[in-house]
Design a protein around this motif. Structure first.
Motif, mmCIF file in Angstrom:
data_model
loop_
_atom_site.group_PDB
_atom_site.id
_atom_site.type_symbol
_atom_site.label_atom_id
_atom_site.label_comp_id
_atom_site.label_asym_id
_atom_site.label_seq_id
_atom_site.Cartn_x
_atom_site.Cartn_y
_atom_site.Cartn_z
ATOM 1 N N GLY A 88 34.605 7.329 -50.421
ATOM 2 C CA GLY A 88 35.759 6.446 -50.487
ATOM 3 C C GLY A 88 35.876 5.560 -49.252
ATOM 4 N N PHE A 89 35.182 4.425 -49.264
ATOM 5 C CA PHE A 89 35.161 3.555 -48.081
ATOM 6 C C PHE A 89 36.466 2.815 -47.863
ATOM 7 C CE2 PHE A 89 34.519 0.409 -51.313
ATOM 8 C CZ PHE A 89 34.923 -0.807 -50.765
ATOM 9 N N GLU A 90 37.272 2.667 -48.942
ATOM 10 C CA GLU A 90 38.465 1.834 -48.849
ATOM 11 C C GLU A 90 39.451 2.328 -47.793
ATOM 12 O OE1 GLU A 90 37.015 1.612 -53.162
ATOM 13 O OE2 GLU A 90 37.333 3.167 -51.642
ATOM 14 N N LYS A 91 39.594 3.639 -47.651
ATOM 15 C CA LYS A 91 40.559 4.153 -46.683
ATOM 16 C C LYS A 91 40.183 3.764 -45.261
ATOM 17 C CE LYS A 91 38.388 8.779 -46.907
ATOM 18 N NZ LYS A 91 37.807 8.737 -48.268
ATOM 19 N N TYR A 92 38.899 3.672 -45.002
ATOM 20 C CA TYR A 92 38.453 3.249 -43.666
ATOM 21 C C TYR A 92 38.744 1.769 -43.428
ATOM 22 C CZ TYR A 92 35.969 7.702 -43.317
ATOM 23 O OH TYR A 92 35.660 9.042 -43.254
ATOM 24 N N MET A 93 38.633 0.967 -44.483
ATOM 25 C CA MET A 93 38.923 -0.458 -44.337
ATOM 26 C C MET A 93 40.411 -0.680 -44.096
ATOM 27 S SD MET A 93 35.846 -1.320 -44.580
ATOM 28 C CE MET A 93 36.107 -3.058 -44.295
ATOM 29 N N TYR A 94 41.248 0.080 -44.790
ATOM 30 C CA TYR A 94 42.690 -0.026 -44.549
ATOM 31 C C TYR A 94 43.032 0.388 -43.119
ATOM 32 C CZ TYR A 94 44.099 -0.971 -49.387
ATOM 33 O OH TYR A 94 44.299 -1.541 -50.623
ATOM 34 N N LEU A 95 42.440 1.476 -42.648
ATOM 35 C CA LEU A 95 42.690 1.911 -41.276
ATOM 36 C C LEU A 95 42.214 0.853 -40.288
ATOM 37 C CD1 LEU A 95 41.782 5.708 -41.514
ATOM 38 C CD2 LEU A 95 44.029 4.741 -40.952
ATOM 39 N N GLY A 96 41.157 0.133 -40.645
ATOM 40 C CA GLY A 96 40.685 -0.948 -39.795
ATOM 41 C C GLY A 96 41.704 -2.058 -39.632
ATOM 42 N N GLN A 97 42.580 -2.213 -40.629
ATOM 43 C CA GLN A 97 43.655 -3.197 -40.538
ATOM 44 C C GLN A 97 44.849 -2.673 -39.758
ATOM 45 O OE1 GLN A 97 44.738 -4.497 -44.481
ATOM 46 N NE2 GLN A 97 42.616 -4.729 -45.123
ATOM 47 N N LEU A 98 45.059 -1.356 -39.803
ATOM 48 C CA LEU A 98 46.297 -0.780 -39.279
ATOM 49 C C LEU A 98 46.180 -0.245 -37.852
ATOM 50 C CD1 LEU A 98 47.326 1.175 -42.502
ATOM 51 C CD2 LEU A 98 48.321 -0.955 -41.675
ATOM 52 N N LEU A 99 44.984 0.196 -37.475
ATOM 53 C CA LEU A 99 44.803 0.770 -36.143
ATOM 54 C C LEU A 99 44.557 -0.325 -35.112
ATOM 55 C CD1 LEU A 99 42.551 3.840 -37.061
ATOM 56 C CD2 LEU A 99 45.026 3.811 -36.650
ATOM 57 N N ASP A 100 44.543 0.059 -33.870
ATOM 58 C CA ASP A 100 44.377 -0.898 -32.783
ATOM 59 C C ASP A 100 42.962 -0.818 -32.199
ATOM 60 O OD1 ASP A 100 47.042 -1.752 -32.928
ATOM 61 O OD2 ASP A 100 47.717 -0.094 -31.664
ATOM 62 N N ALA A 101 42.503 -1.945 -31.716
ATOM 63 C CA ALA A 101 41.334 -2.068 -30.844
ATOM 64 C C ALA A 101 40.129 -1.287 -31.367
ATOM 65 C CB ALA A 101 41.703 -1.636 -29.434
ATOM 66 N N GLU A 102 39.563 -0.455 -30.493
ATOM 67 C CA GLU A 102 38.317 0.234 -30.813
ATOM 68 C C GLU A 102 38.455 1.203 -31.966
ATOM 69 O OE1 GLU A 102 35.349 -0.444 -29.730
ATOM 70 O OE2 GLU A 102 36.170 -2.047 -28.473
ATOM 71 N N ASP A 103 39.644 1.792 -32.150
ATOM 72 C CA ASP A 103 39.846 2.694 -33.287
ATOM 73 C C ASP A 103 39.673 1.946 -34.600
ATOM 74 O OD1 ASP A 103 40.336 4.864 -31.665
ATOM 75 O OD2 ASP A 103 42.511 4.598 -31.674
ATOM 76 N N ALA A 104 40.172 0.722 -34.655
ATOM 77 C CA ALA A 104 40.038 -0.091 -35.861
ATOM 78 C C ALA A 104 38.574 -0.421 -36.126
ATOM 79 C CB ALA A 104 40.854 -1.371 -35.724
ATOM 80 N N ILE A 105 37.865 -0.824 -35.095
ATOM 81 C CA ILE A 105 36.451 -1.181 -35.252
ATOM 82 C C ILE A 105 35.633 0.030 -35.689
ATOM 83 C CG2 ILE A 105 34.397 -1.920 -33.982
ATOM 84 C CD1 ILE A 105 36.261 -3.707 -32.311
ATOM 85 N N SER A 106 35.888 1.179 -35.080
ATOM 86 C CA SER A 106 35.166 2.401 -35.459
ATOM 87 C C SER A 106 35.421 2.761 -36.913
ATOM 88 C CB SER A 106 35.587 3.560 -34.550
ATOM 89 O OG SER A 106 35.225 3.304 -33.208
ATOM 90 N N SER A 107 36.658 2.562 -37.359
ATOM 91 C CA SER A 107 36.996 2.881 -38.738
ATOM 92 C C SER A 107 36.253 1.973 -39.711
ATOM 93 C CB SER A 107 38.512 2.748 -38.950
ATOM 94 O OG SER A 107 38.866 3.095 -40.267
ATOM 95 N N ILE A 108 36.202 0.673 -39.412
ATOM 96 C CA ILE A 108 35.490 -0.252 -40.305
ATOM 97 C C ILE A 108 33.996 0.065 -40.318
ATOM 98 C CG2 ILE A 108 34.928 -2.663 -40.759
ATOM 99 C CD1 ILE A 108 37.590 -3.418 -39.486
ATOM 100 N N ARG A 109 33.436 0.388 -39.157
ATOM 101 C CA ARG A 109 32.005 0.752 -39.122
ATOM 102 C C ARG A 109 31.736 1.961 -40.014
ATOM 103 N NH1 ARG A 109 29.320 -2.158 -35.306
ATOM 104 N NH2 ARG A 109 30.435 -2.801 -33.400
ATOM 105 N N LYS A 110 32.617 2.948 -39.964
ATOM 106 C CA LYS A 110 32.450 4.122 -40.806
ATOM 107 C C LYS A 110 32.565 3.741 -42.275
ATOM 108 C CE LYS A 110 32.226 8.489 -41.994
ATOM 109 N NZ LYS A 110 30.958 9.254 -41.917
ATOM 110 N N GLY A 111 33.497 2.841 -42.595
ATOM 111 C CA GLY A 111 33.634 2.386 -43.973
ATOM 112 C C GLY A 111 32.375 1.706 -44.469
ATOM 113 N N VAL A 112 31.766 0.891 -43.624
ATOM 114 C CA VAL A 112 30.513 0.232 -43.978
ATOM 115 C C VAL A 112 29.426 1.275 -44.250
ATOM 116 C CG1 VAL A 112 28.644 -1.219 -43.088
ATOM 117 C CG2 VAL A 112 31.027 -1.935 -42.806
ATOM 118 N N ASP A 113 29.331 2.291 -43.396
ATOM 119 C CA ASP A 113 28.318 3.342 -43.583
ATOM 120 C C ASP A 113 28.522 4.085 -44.900
ATOM 121 O OD1 ASP A 113 27.166 2.715 -41.169
ATOM 122 O OD2 ASP A 113 28.194 4.299 -40.041
ATOM 123 N N VAL A 114 29.779 4.450 -45.178
ATOM 124 C CA VAL A 114 30.078 5.173 -46.415
ATOM 125 C C VAL A 114 29.730 4.324 -47.630
ATOM 126 C CG1 VAL A 114 31.962 6.120 -47.822
ATOM 127 C CG2 VAL A 114 31.844 6.642 -45.375
#
Length: 346
Positions: A88-114
């Protein structure tokens, strides 16, 4: 098995789970009717009944990401990550919108991997749809990298690689080139930025023009409605990008293009789709003013002001409206027009 225990199982699923799914379905129905308060309540009740159901949890987190509140959304999405980290990559993309700075980027990277792992198991139309989603995720990562740095040179090479890959994976998408145009703006290369933006628009803007022409034809002569509809059905047009994407296109056009015609067409289409967004009216007024249409700019500004008064936490935008009102007044005076922008009725 005791009779009481047997009664708790319906179609092979616990009764509690059946109740949760019923609430989930009711929430989906409420969303189709734009009853978001009911949808929020039903999804919350469903999640409380069955906290382990990932269908419900993912839907609850996604809904909160769109409708708020943000803190509850982050909590629900992070819980979904804990329960099902590699699906389920979508949850990581949403977190990428909601979190700040490096946490957001890390979340989107994980979403891409998934998502990449998911696509590896697909074929046919499913794989094509997955590639479209991956192209969007790569663009989202590039945008987040650009928005999270004061050192453009440090992220620009990776952003270009991400956008090039997105374009290669799904060539029909207008998004990579539009994000690339934004990057060129940041790099102070406006001519190249406009070139990329126009190439991006070629993938969907003709469809918008066709739709608007058909709408005008309906308005001019309703007796020809059936004929126009039949002709439209025979045409194959590219799907339009999202409302938000087209709004960003208009903003870039206003910044980069000396003419205003295309930007006005896009903003007019957005208002036809949803006339309740003050920002769109503001941008339309700015665009019309730039094209010398002070009277039309004043009318657009008044529409936006009326909408703005119905909203909260709009101090910054309200000041922008005031500044634009002054500019329209000054332009009208310079043209010798008696065209003052009057305060909008409450």
């Amino acid at each position: 098995m005791a009779v009481a225990e047997m009664m708790d199982v319906v179609n092979g699923q616990p009764q509690q789970n059946q109740q949760a799914l019923a609430l989930y379905n009711e929430a989906q129905q409420a969303m189709t009717q734009d009853d978001f308060d009911t949808a929020r309540r039903k999804l919350k009740e469903a999640h409380q009944l069955d906290p382990q159901d990932m269908l419900i949890l993912d839907a609850y987190g996604a809904f909160l990401a769109e409708a708020g509140p943000q803190q509850e959304s982050v909590a629900a999405l992070q819980l979904a990550v804990q329960q099902q980290p590699d699906k389920g990559f979508e949850k990581y993309m949403y977190l990428g919108q909601l979190l700040d700075a490096e946490d957001a980027i890390s979340s989107i990277r994980k979403g891409v991997d998934v998502l990449q792992q998911q696509i590896a198991t697909l074929d046919g139309d499913d794989k094509e749809e997955g590639n479209e989603q991956l192209a969007g995720a790569l663009c989202a990562l590039a945008e987040r990298l650009l928005g999270n740095t004061d050192q453009l040179d440090t992220v620009a090479p990776e952003c270009e690689q991400l956008l090039d890959r997105a374009q290669h994976i799904f060539p029909d998408s207008p998004e990579p080139l539009q994000v690339l145009a934004s990057l060129r703006v940041e790099q102070q290369q406006p001519e190249e930025a406009l070139q990329h933006l126009r190439t991006s628009m070629q993938k969907w803007f003709p469809s918008l023009q066709s739709m608007m022409a058909e709408s005008d034809a309906h308005s001019r002569d309703s007796n020809e409605e059936d004929d126009v509809t039949d002709e439209a059905d025979d045409e194959v047009t590219a799907p339009l990008p999202s409302f938000e994407f087209r709004f960003e296109t208009a903003k870039l056009l206003i910044e980069l293009d000396e003419t205003t015609e295309a930007a006005v067409q896009i903003l007019d289409s957005l208002i036809e789709e949803d006339d309740s967004v003050p920002n769109v009216w503001y941008m339309l007024a700015m665009c019309l003013l730039g094209g010398g249409q002070t009277e039309a700019a004043a009318e657009a500004l008044q529409h936006g002001q009326k909408l703005l008064r119905k909203q909260s936490d709009t101090d910054d935008l309200a000041q922008d409206f005031c500044d634009l009102k002054v500019a329209i007044d000054e332009a009208a005076q310079e043209r010798g027009q008696d065209q003052k922008v009057t305060p909008a009725a409450s």
